[in-house]
Design a protein around this motif. Structure first.
Motif, PDB file in Angstrom:
ATOM      1  N   ASP A   1       0.814  -1.210   0.000  1.00 14.54           N
ATOM      2  CA  ASP A   1       0.000   0.000   0.000  1.00 14.54           C
ATOM      3  C   ASP A   1       0.848   1.260   0.000  1.00 14.54           C
ATOM      4  OD1 ASP A   1       1.047  -0.312   2.482  1.00 14.54           O
ATOM      5  OD2 ASP A   1      -0.825  -0.009   3.577  1.00 14.54           O
ATOM      6  N   GLN A   2       2.171   1.108  -0.065  1.00 13.11           N
ATOM      7  CA  GLN A   2       3.068   2.242  -0.170  1.00 13.11           C
ATOM      8  C   GLN A   2       4.357   1.763  -0.821  1.00 13.11           C
ATOM      9  OE1 GLN A   2       3.823   3.646   3.788  1.00 13.11           O
ATOM     10  NE2 GLN A   2       4.692   1.725   4.503  1.00 13.11           N
TER      11      GLN A   2
ATOM     12  N   ARG B   1       6.683   0.943  -6.646  1.00 12.61           N
ATOM     13  CA  ARG B   1       5.251   0.646  -6.560  1.00 12.61           C
ATOM     14  C   ARG B   1       4.647   0.666  -7.957  1.00 12.61           C
ATOM     15  NH1 ARG B   1       0.553   3.778  -2.999  1.00 12.61           N
ATOM     16  NH2 ARG B   1      -1.049   2.192  -3.308  1.00 12.61           N
TER      17      ARG B   1
ATOM     18  N   THR C   1       5.866  11.878   2.828  1.00 19.90           N
ATOM     19  CA  THR C   1       6.075  10.811   1.849  1.00 19.90           C
ATOM     20  C   THR C   1       4.813  10.562   1.036  1.00 19.90           C
ATOM     21  OG1 THR C   1       7.666   9.773   3.362  1.00 19.90           O
ATOM     22  CG2 THR C   1       6.790   8.406   1.598  1.00 19.90           C
ATOM     23  N   MET C   2       3.652  10.753   1.662  1.00 20.97           N
ATOM     24  CA  MET C   2       2.398  10.585   0.923  1.00 20.97           C
ATOM     25  C   MET C   2       2.287  11.595  -0.217  1.00 20.97           C
ATOM     26  SD  MET C   2      -1.553  10.747   2.279  1.00 20.97           S
ATOM     27  CE  MET C   2      -1.344   9.291   3.314  1.00 20.97           C
TER      28      MET C   2
ATOM     29  N   GLU D   1       4.249  10.236  -2.965  1.00 20.87           N
ATOM     30  CA  GLU D   1       3.572   9.066  -3.518  1.00 20.87           C
ATOM     31  C   GLU D   1       2.408   9.464  -4.408  1.00 20.87           C
ATOM     32  OE1 GLU D   1       1.051   5.227  -1.829  1.00 20.87           O
ATOM     33  OE2 GLU D   1       2.273   6.452  -0.476  1.00 20.87           O
TER      34      GLU D   1
END
Length: 301
Positions: free
Chosen positions: A137-138, A184, A268-269, A272
């Motif tokens: 999920d990351q 990812r 970090t999100m 992402e």
């Protein structure tokens, strides 16, 4: 009773006394005790009974008064041999011996050698990486993948590059790329309209114009204080910053040394969601700035 008769009686009692370690157990009173046969210091293994037992008992008492008798078995030596055992010639002595008791001698047990992890072939390694990347999920780092698969980190990076190149060459609707320091799977930009229609059907998750502007200021000026953000935008940004923090796009990162005001930076999100590996991948601002930017900056001072 005369003194001579008393001495004879005490001698008979001493001769008939049996040490506790040589007495037969109550469960098997008929069993005959024998000495350990292996050690040359412990005799030949002849049963101790009758006059022999009496002689050893008397010798034990005499040793207590006058010192050890040559050839006699010492109880302490018997107990020590039973606990730890003697090291044989040519063998190293462990600190605690085989028994683990400090001060006792014993054989040193070799440490177990861990079995090496099996080396996966390229096909199996590729399949394992694809399976993990489908459930993360990351973004996950190459080191984490190497630890999970118990493979050398030098194999993980080239294999991920090969997988990414294969997806691009095959024209899949998704791609594998670096983001936020890891790897990812992402959908391709040319299919963003269809994905957006599916994900945002019946809901609104877009950021407001004020939130986008504030986020851009933080991304390019980080770490930056609230007052600096408000000065750049020309309006108070406290509420917008709280919104960005609650959505996980912005976080506090300490205080300013001079004023003590809180500093903010992107998370970090943020990287992402934008598909960036670091803030260095942000596009340059120079092409979007007006020609008189220096004059505008001097006017605001």
């Amino acid at each position: 009773m005369s003194d001579e008769e008393r001495r004879d009686s005490l001698a008979d009692q001493a001769a008939a006394w049996i040490p506790p370690w040589e007495r037969p157990t109550p469960q098997t009173p008929e069993a005959t005790e024998t000495e350990p046969p292996a050690d040359p210091d412990l005799g030949t293994g002849v049963p101790l009974e009758g006059p022999d037992r009496t002689k050893i008992a008397a010798a034990g008492e005499s040793a207590g008064e006058h010192g050890a008798i040559p050839g006699a078995v010492e109880p302490a030596r018997v107990a020590e041999d039973a606990v730890g055992g003697d090291t044989r010639p040519g063998e190293p002595e462990g600190e605690g011996g085989a028994s683990g008791v400090p001060g006792k001698r014993g054989r040193r047990r070799p440490a177990p050698v861990p079995e090496p992890a099996p080396v996966l072939d390229d096909a199996e390694l590729r399949g394992a990486l694809e399976a993990i990347l489908l459930v993360v999920d990351q973004p996950v780092s190459e080191l984490t993948l190497a630890q999970v698969l118990e493979q050398s980190p030098e194999r993980i990076g080239p294999m991920l590059d090969e997988i990414a190149a294969g997806y691009t060459a095959a024209g899949h609707g998704f791609e594998l790329r670096r983001a936020a320091g890891g790897w990812r799977l992402y959908t391709r930009p040319e299919y963003a309209t269809y994905v957006e229609r599916f994900v945002l059907e019946g809901q609104s998750v877009r950021l407001t114009q004020a939130a986008l502007e504030t986020l851009a200021v933080i991304a390019y000026k980080q770490p930056v204080t609230r007052s600096r953000i408000s000065a750049i935008r020309g309006v108070n940004c406290d509420g917008v910053i709280r919104t960005l923090v609650s959505r996980g796009l912005v976080e506090e990162c300490g205080t300013e040394a001079d004023s003590g005001a809180f500093l903010y930076r992107t998370t970090t999100m943020f990287l992402e969601k934008l598909g960036l590996n670091s803030v260095d991948d942000l596009p340059p601002l120079a092409p979007f700035l007006p020609d008189d930017v220096e004059e505008l900056a001097d006017a605001t001072r």
